[in-house]
Design a protein around this motif. Structure first.
Motif, short mmCIF file in Angstrom:
data_model
loop_
_atom_site.label_atom_id
_atom_site.label_comp_id
_atom_site.label_asym_id
_atom_site.label_seq_id
_atom_site.Cartn_x
_atom_site.Cartn_y
_atom_site.Cartn_z
N GLY A 1 -42.04 35.62 52.18
CA GLY A 1 -41.18 35.72 54.30
C GLY A 1 -42.32 35.22 54.57
O GLY A 1 -41.63 35.06 56.06
N LEU A 2 -42.62 34.54 53.82
CA LEU A 2 -43.39 33.33 55.43
C LEU A 2 -42.66 31.74 55.14
O LEU A 2 -42.32 30.77 55.82
N ASP A 3 -41.61 31.45 53.93
CA ASP A 3 -40.54 30.72 54.10
C ASP A 3 -39.34 30.93 55.16
O ASP A 3 -37.69 30.87 55.06
N VAL A 4 -39.68 30.93 56.19
CA VAL A 4 -38.95 30.78 57.97
C VAL A 4 -38.02 30.02 57.89
O VAL A 4 -36.81 29.61 58.47
N GLY A 5 -37.63 28.36 56.62
CA GLY A 5 -37.09 27.21 56.99
C GLY A 5 -35.83 27.17 56.03
O GLY A 5 -35.00 26.95 55.53
#
Length: 570
Positions: free
Chosen positions: A487-491
């Protein structure tokens, strides 16, 4: 006991934080309410969700929602025996026994139970999915599955205080103390009530699709927070403070939790002033007792009557880049990195007082996932050499090879933030020479999710793109923020070899193998450039004169990590 732990940490930290510790005087009176300025964006109660983690829930709710561990002021994991005990059991298969405090009860009168652990594991394990256009999609919008995905089962009788967590055969998750922690262990009984089931344990075990969907929907969004009327029945506390109210005018008001079974908080009321507050005005109104903000982020802030210090934090100031759109070709990301003035940014905006010879804040940050004070850091940063200085001719040539004519890069961040605005301006000035136009896309309602939505091309923020306090010594969030599907891998970065490296590192005990893996990871990340590290984020931390037990916390837990011990006398 937590009080004893804090006494020990206070002794150890005295030399570094003397300015934050001011002895009280008998002629002064204790202030009944302390204002706490912290640039986290209060968006969700659920620190394990993508929204909660990316907005900095850990920096606000660590003493509202307790867990078996919390992040201490040096970024380390510290056991919180008020919440319960966790003990690793010897054996071939990694097993941890958790026992919640027998006296533990939420502020609404419901006992804490192992149901909370089952909910946390289920939500963050990645095991529940739904069909998507490109394959299975996680049902729960978890910030990360790190560690939880390695758990095979959680043995729990609904309502019990005991749980046994058994990891998958062949897996040993070394940072297991980062699991079931403060601000991430959520009240399962609230979910059960919301979806209409007796308990979540049985509902999750039976796997009924409709029920699972309702549980996931509530876990994802049921604890979202906006200033205004909150249904406080959904926000019970398991810590020394509980939420009383949340509004733009009066801030997030935390009051002593009458059902708290541990040592009562020293000050009965804390008012959290999150990102978006006019901090300068609050300082003039004498409404602040503790300040924890990005250094230089508030240009007109004057802290008269405070002991103030600027500290290099555990957070990595960085540009998180999209891996689609203008930055789809890796060559464009490389050209951008070649024109970003990393050394000048550190010299102008990244220094936290006198620059040390080594460690946090010793210069530009030359690693993506390895921290500056790590013993491995000097050996893994060789791949950063080509990006140490600005090289406009190289950037121009790299762009030409990618056949990308005069790209425009929109950099987003949570505004207002004077330092980050200057950062974007310096990047724009430098990259203009390479034919790259940079647009300041900072906004008061900005969230890192805008990168994955395609609204911006880069996010300027801290570790895992968090706007405020971030980072820890374990570095779990830093690794997770670049892992496929996190979820934190927004890129949207996806690299199978990087994922395999992170999995192996989580259980690796051999230092030579660890060094080799970290070196490979950094070489890969500098080649692919899903992010561009800049410097250890400097933070201004200040305590009002008359403050006792104020200990700077330049980590993801913020300086509020021990707010229940604060005493302010005036």
């Amino acid at each position: 006991m937590r009080r004893g732990t804090i006494r020990l940490i206070t002794v150890l930290a005295t030399a570094a934080v003397t300015s934050g510790l001011v002895a009280g005087c008998s002629s002064k009176n204790q202030v009944p309410s302390i204002g706490y300025a912290v640039d986290a964006a209060v968006a969700s109660y659920n620190g394990g969700s993508t929204l909660g983690a990316s907005s900095g829930a850990a920096a606000v709710f660590g003493r509202v929602l307790t867990g078996f561990f919390y992040t201490g002021p040096d970024g380390q994991q510290v056991a919180d025996t008020d919440a319960g005990t966790a003990k690793e059991v010897p054996g071939e298969t990694q097993t941890v026994q958790y026992r919640l405090n027998p006296d533990g009860v939420y502020s609404d009168g419901v006992q804490t139970s192992c149901d909370d652990l089952v909910l946390a594991w289920s939500a963050r394990s990645g095991r529940f999915t739904r069909p998507g256009d490109r394959g299975p999609v996680p049902l729960f919008d978890a910030a990360s599955t790190a560690g939880y995905a390695d758990i095979e089962r959680v043995d729990c009788q609904p309502g019990s205080k005991d749980a046994t967590v058994v990891f998958r055969p062949g897996r040993h998750y070394l940072p297991w103390r980062t699991l079931f922690t403060a601000a991430e262990l959520m009240p399962a009984h609230v979910v059960a009530q919301a979806v209409g089931v007796p308990n979540v344990v049985n509902a999750l075990q039976t796997g009924d699709g409709a029920v699972l969907g309702r549980i996931a929907d509530f876990w994802n969004s049921g604890w979202a927070m906006k200033p205004g009327g909150l249904d406080l029945t959904k926000f019970p506390s398991s810590g020394p403070y509980r939420i009383e109210s949340f509004s733009a005018k009066d801030g997030l008001v935390l009051v002593a939790n009458e059902k708290w079974w541990g040592s009562a908080p020293e000050t009965s009321r804390i008012v959290v002033w999150p990102k978006g507050t006019d901090y300068a005005a609050k300082a003039k109104e004498n409404a602040l007792g503790v300040v924890d903000l990005g250094a230089g982020s508030v240009s007109d802030l004057k802290l008269d009557g405070f002991e103030e210090q600027t500290i290099a934090s555990r957070s990595a100031e960085q540009l998180v880049l999209a891996t689609g759109g203008v930055f789809g070709p890796p060559e464009v990301r490389r050209a951008f990195a070649q024109c970003v003035p990393r050394q000048a940014l550190f010299d102008t905006l990244g220094k936290a007082g006198e620059v040390p010879q080594s460690g946090l804040g010793a210069g530009p940050l030359n690693a993506h996932v390895v921290q500056q004070d790590s013993l491995y850091y000097p050996a893994v940063i060789g791949a950063a050499d080509r990006y140490r200085g600005t090289d406009i001719p190289a950037a121009t040539a790299t762009l030409a090879s990618a056949r990308a004519a005069q790209p425009t890069v929109r950099i987003g961040y949570l505004a207002p933030d004077a330092r980050r605005a200057k950062t974007v301006a310096m990047i724009a000035e430098s990259c203009r020479g390479a034919g790259i136009s940079v647009v300041d896309a900072g906004a008061p309602d900005f969230s890192p999710a805008r990168l994955s939505e395609g609204a911006v091309d880069a996010v300027l923020g801290g570790t895992a793109a968090v706007p405020g306090p971030a980072g820890s010594t374990t570095g779990v969030a830093a690794f997770a923020a670049l892992r496929t599907g996190s979820g934190l891998d927004v890129g949207g970065f996806a690299n199978g070899r990087y994922d395999a490296i992170t999995d192996q590192l989580a259980g690796e005990t051999n230092s030579t193998v660890t060094l080799n893996l970290l070196t490979e990871a950094e070489n890969l990340l500098w080649a692919q450039l899903p992010s561009i590290p800049l410097f250890a984020t400097p933070r201004t931390i200040a305590f009002g004169n008359g403050m006792q037990n104020g200990i700077a916390g330049p980590t993801q837990a913020g300086t509020g990590w021990n707010m229940d011990r604060w005493v302010l006398q005036r």
